[in-house]
Design a protein around this motif. Sequence first.
Motif, mmCIF file in Angstrom:
data_model
loop_
_atom_site.group_PDB
_atom_site.id
_atom_site.type_symbol
_atom_site.label_atom_id
_atom_site.label_comp_id
_atom_site.label_asym_id
_atom_site.label_seq_id
_atom_site.Cartn_x
_atom_site.Cartn_y
_atom_site.Cartn_z
ATOM 1 N N PHE A 256 0.841 -1.196 0.000
ATOM 2 C CA PHE A 256 0.000 0.000 0.000
ATOM 3 C C PHE A 256 0.877 1.246 0.000
ATOM 4 C CE2 PHE A 256 -2.552 3.223 2.374
ATOM 5 C CZ PHE A 256 -3.497 3.422 1.381
ATOM 6 N N ASP A 257 0.655 2.107 -1.004
ATOM 7 C CA ASP A 257 1.483 3.309 -1.164
ATOM 8 C C ASP A 257 0.749 4.588 -0.786
ATOM 9 O OD1 ASP A 257 -0.317 3.549 -3.220
ATOM 10 O OD2 ASP A 257 1.166 3.559 -4.849
ATOM 11 N N GLY A 258 -0.395 4.444 -0.100
ATOM 12 C CA GLY A 258 -1.161 5.612 0.294
ATOM 13 C C GLY A 258 -2.318 5.918 -0.634
ATOM 14 N N ASN A 259 -2.416 5.217 -1.751
ATOM 15 C CA ASN A 259 -3.486 5.432 -2.718
ATOM 16 C C ASN A 259 -4.223 4.122 -2.947
ATOM 17 O OD1 ASN A 259 -5.121 6.542 -4.696
ATOM 18 N ND2 ASN A 259 -3.601 6.277 -6.329
ATOM 19 N N LEU A 260 -5.463 4.037 -2.489
ATOM 20 C CA LEU A 260 -6.251 2.819 -2.644
ATOM 21 C C LEU A 260 -6.970 2.874 -3.989
ATOM 22 C CD1 LEU A 260 -7.015 0.225 -1.099
ATOM 23 C CD2 LEU A 260 -9.076 1.414 -0.309
ATOM 24 N N ARG A 261 -6.680 1.906 -4.854
ATOM 25 C CA ARG A 261 -7.215 1.891 -6.210
ATOM 26 C C ARG A 261 -8.352 0.885 -6.346
ATOM 27 N NH1 ARG A 261 -1.800 2.156 -5.915
ATOM 28 N NH2 ARG A 261 -0.722 3.843 -7.011
ATOM 29 N N LYS A 262 -9.109 1.029 -7.427
ATOM 30 C CA LYS A 262 -10.213 0.114 -7.691
ATOM 31 C C LYS A 262 -9.726 -1.312 -7.798
ATOM 32 C CE LYS A 262 -14.123 -0.667 -10.801
ATOM 33 N NZ LYS A 262 -14.850 -0.176 -12.014
ATOM 34 N N VAL A 263 -8.562 -1.500 -8.419
ATOM 35 C CA VAL A 263 -8.018 -2.848 -8.567
ATOM 36 C C VAL A 263 -7.704 -3.461 -7.209
ATOM 37 C CG1 VAL A 263 -5.614 -2.073 -8.813
ATOM 38 C CG2 VAL A 263 -6.336 -4.255 -9.822
ATOM 39 N N ASP A 264 -7.334 -2.639 -6.224
ATOM 40 C CA ASP A 264 -7.063 -3.142 -4.873
ATOM 41 C C ASP A 264 -8.338 -3.680 -4.229
ATOM 42 O OD1 ASP A 264 -4.367 -2.349 -5.038
ATOM 43 O OD2 ASP A 264 -4.869 -0.318 -4.362
ATOM 44 N N LEU A 265 -9.455 -2.984 -4.486
ATOM 45 C CA LEU A 265 -10.725 -3.435 -3.916
ATOM 46 C C LEU A 265 -11.191 -4.741 -4.563
ATOM 47 C CD1 LEU A 265 -12.665 -0.032 -3.779
ATOM 48 C CD2 LEU A 265 -11.255 -1.086 -1.995
ATOM 49 N N GLN A 266 -10.713 -5.005 -5.772
ATOM 50 C CA GLN A 266 -11.132 -6.195 -6.508
ATOM 51 C C GLN A 266 -10.172 -7.361 -6.330
ATOM 52 O OE1 GLN A 266 -11.278 -4.457 -10.401
ATOM 53 N NE2 GLN A 266 -13.434 -3.809 -10.204
ATOM 54 N N THR A 267 -8.985 -7.097 -5.765
ATOM 55 C CA THR A 267 -7.976 -8.146 -5.585
ATOM 56 C C THR A 267 -8.218 -8.863 -4.261
ATOM 57 O OG1 THR A 267 -6.362 -6.857 -6.846
ATOM 58 C CG2 THR A 267 -5.510 -8.640 -5.443
ATOM 59 N N ASP A 268 -8.454 -10.127 -4.317
ATOM 60 C CA ASP A 268 -8.825 -10.883 -3.115
ATOM 61 C C ASP A 268 -7.628 -11.131 -2.213
ATOM 62 O OD1 ASP A 268 -10.734 -12.425 -1.526
ATOM 63 O OD2 ASP A 268 -9.491 -14.152 -2.103
ATOM 64 N N THR A 269 -7.818 -10.864 -0.932
ATOM 65 C CA THR A 269 -6.889 -11.271 0.137
ATOM 66 C C THR A 269 -7.760 -11.692 1.311
ATOM 67 O OG1 THR A 269 -6.723 -9.185 1.390
ATOM 68 C CG2 THR A 269 -5.339 -9.380 -0.582
ATOM 69 N N PRO A 270 -7.192 -12.365 2.315
ATOM 70 C CA PRO A 270 -7.998 -12.733 3.488
ATOM 71 C C PRO A 270 -8.611 -11.526 4.197
ATOM 72 C CG PRO A 270 -5.964 -13.989 3.456
ATOM 73 C CD PRO A 270 -5.842 -12.954 2.373
ATOM 74 N N TYR A 271 -8.090 -10.328 3.923
ATOM 75 C CA TYR A 271 -8.570 -9.122 4.608
ATOM 76 C C TYR A 271 -9.430 -8.232 3.704
ATOM 77 C CZ TYR A 271 -5.439 -10.300 8.435
ATOM 78 O OH TYR A 271 -4.825 -10.943 9.488
ATOM 79 N N ASN A 272 -9.697 -8.665 2.493
ATOM 80 C CA ASN A 272 -10.487 -7.837 1.592
ATOM 81 C C ASN A 272 -11.974 -8.038 1.895
ATOM 82 O OD1 ASN A 272 -11.834 -6.548 -0.525
ATOM 83 N ND2 ASN A 272 -10.192 -6.997 -1.979
ATOM 84 N N SER A 273 -12.556 -7.078 2.582
ATOM 85 C CA SER A 273 -13.961 -7.188 2.989
ATOM 86 C C SER A 273 -14.917 -6.814 1.870
ATOM 87 C CB SER A 273 -14.215 -6.309 4.228
ATOM 88 O OG SER A 273 -13.863 -4.962 3.962
ATOM 89 N N TYR A 274 -14.375 -6.497 0.668
ATOM 90 C CA TYR A 274 -15.217 -6.320 -0.516
ATOM 91 C C TYR A 274 -15.405 -7.648 -1.242
ATOM 92 C CZ TYR A 274 -14.882 -1.230 -0.135
ATOM 93 O OH TYR A 274 -14.984 0.075 0.296
ATOM 94 N N THR A 275 -14.414 -8.534 -1.150
ATOM 95 C CA THR A 275 -14.500 -9.816 -1.845
ATOM 96 C C THR A 275 -14.892 -10.959 -0.919
ATOM 97 O OG1 THR A 275 -12.132 -10.267 -1.477
ATOM 98 C CG2 THR A 275 -12.742 -9.081 -3.500
ATOM 99 N N ARG A 276 -14.804 -10.736 0.402
ATOM 100 C CA ARG A 276 -15.103 -11.801 1.363
ATOM 101 C C ARG A 276 -16.130 -11.324 2.393
ATOM 102 N NH1 ARG A 276 -9.870 -15.617 2.473
ATOM 103 N NH2 ARG A 276 -8.952 -15.471 0.369
ATOM 104 N N ALA A 277 -16.989 -12.246 2.770
ATOM 105 C CA ALA A 277 -18.018 -11.935 3.764
ATOM 106 C C ALA A 277 -17.479 -12.156 5.173
ATOM 107 C CB ALA A 277 -19.251 -12.809 3.539
ATOM 108 N N GLY A 278 -18.159 -11.564 6.145
ATOM 109 C CA GLY A 278 -17.799 -11.765 7.541
ATOM 110 C C GLY A 278 -16.613 -10.927 7.977
ATOM 111 N N LEU A 279 -16.110 -11.245 9.148
ATOM 112 C CA LEU A 279 -14.969 -10.524 9.703
ATOM 113 C C LEU A 279 -13.657 -11.013 9.097
ATOM 114 C CD1 LEU A 279 -16.074 -10.650 13.456
ATOM 115 C CD2 LEU A 279 -15.916 -8.564 12.063
ATOM 116 N N PRO A 280 -12.643 -10.157 9.034
ATOM 117 C CA PRO A 280 -11.321 -10.625 8.615
ATOM 118 C C PRO A 280 -10.749 -11.600 9.649
ATOM 119 C CG PRO A 280 -11.206 -8.367 9.407
ATOM 120 C CD PRO A 280 -12.667 -8.726 9.347
ATOM 121 N N PRO A 281 -9.659 -12.300 9.323
ATOM 122 C CA PRO A 281 -9.159 -13.345 10.218
ATOM 123 C C PRO A 281 -8.511 -12.846 11.505
ATOM 124 C CG PRO A 281 -7.725 -13.097 8.304
ATOM 125 C CD PRO A 281 -8.943 -12.259 8.041
#
Length: 339
Positions: A256-281
Amino acid sequence: MKALLRLLAILIALGLAAGGYVFWQVSALDQAVLNSDSETVEYEVARGSNANAVLRDWQSKGWLQASPWWRVWLKLHPREADIKAGTYRIARGDSLRSVLYRMWAGDVIHYSVTFVEGWNIRDLRAVLAKARKLKQTVPVMTDAELMAALGKPGLHPEGQFFPSTYSYTETMSDRDVLAEAMRVMDTVLAQEWEKRQPQLPYATPYEALIMASIVEKETGHASDRHDIAGVFVRRLDKNMRLQTDPTVIYGLGARFDGNLRKVDLQTDTPYNSYTRAGLPPSPICMPGREAIQASLNPAAGDALYFVARGDGTTVFSATLEQHNAAVREFQLKRRGRGR
C-alpha cells in the motif's frame, strides 16, 4: 600520684576533644548536598559497586566536598551505605542522604513508551526498537516466535496489545512491556465483554476485538464510534459484506502506497472485505477501550452505509440511494476542489 592523675585527666580531655572534633566533622556531613554538572543528571551505579566508590567518584567530579570522614559517616549510616545498582536521576542541590536513600530503595529511573490507538504490530516494533534503556529481544523474533514467547502460540499478534503509556526500567526488556500491554488488553476486553449488548454477531471476545479494530480505523470523530459499529453489526446480521477500506489496506501490507485503487478493492486477500463476507481473520490494528465499548454496544438504527464528510464526522444512510447521494455531495465535491 597526683602527676599521674593530672596526666590521665589531660588524656581524657584530649580524647573528649578529639571525639568531639570527629563528631562535629562527621555531623557536618549530614548537611552535604550534591552539586552536579547540570540541573539534572542520570547517574549509573554499576553492578558490584559500593557507596564508598560512589562517594569517591562524586568527590572526583567536584559534586561533593572532599572529606577524610566519609568512610566514618557511612559506618554510622549503614542503610545509606547499602546501595543498589541501576541508573538514578540526581538534581543539583539534592541532599546526599536523599540520593543515597533512593539508591538504597532501588528507586531507579523509570522510562516510558506510548502505544497509540490504531497502530499495528509494525508500529509497535518500531517504537520499542527506539525506546531508551530498553533491552531489545523482539527484533530477532518473528511474529509467531513473539506470540509463543508471550504465552499465546499460534495467535496473530495484531490487536493483542492495549494502547497506553507503559513504564519500564533499564532492567526490563521490550518483551516485558509487550507482556504488560497484552495483560491489560486481556483485562479490558474481558471487562467490556461482560457488559456487552445481547444478541451480537460475535461468537467470542476475539471476534469483538476484530470488529473494534475496524471501528478504530474507520472513526474520524469519537462521537461516531457507536454508529459506525451499528452499521457493521447490521451488515453482519444481514449477511452483507463489510466493504471497509481499512481491511483492504491492511491486507495489502507494504504494497500500500497511500493510494487505494479500484483494482485493490477487486484483488482478493484474506482481509479484503469487498471480496469476502464476515470478519477478517484477525484485528487490523490496536483498538482502544472506546472502540471496544462501541463494538460491544453498537448504536441502534437502520443505517447500512456511511461516508466521511471530510471534517472528521460521518454521514449515515439507510439506503444505497441515500448513500450514493452523500458520496456525491461530500466525496466527489471534495475531490473536485482538490483538483
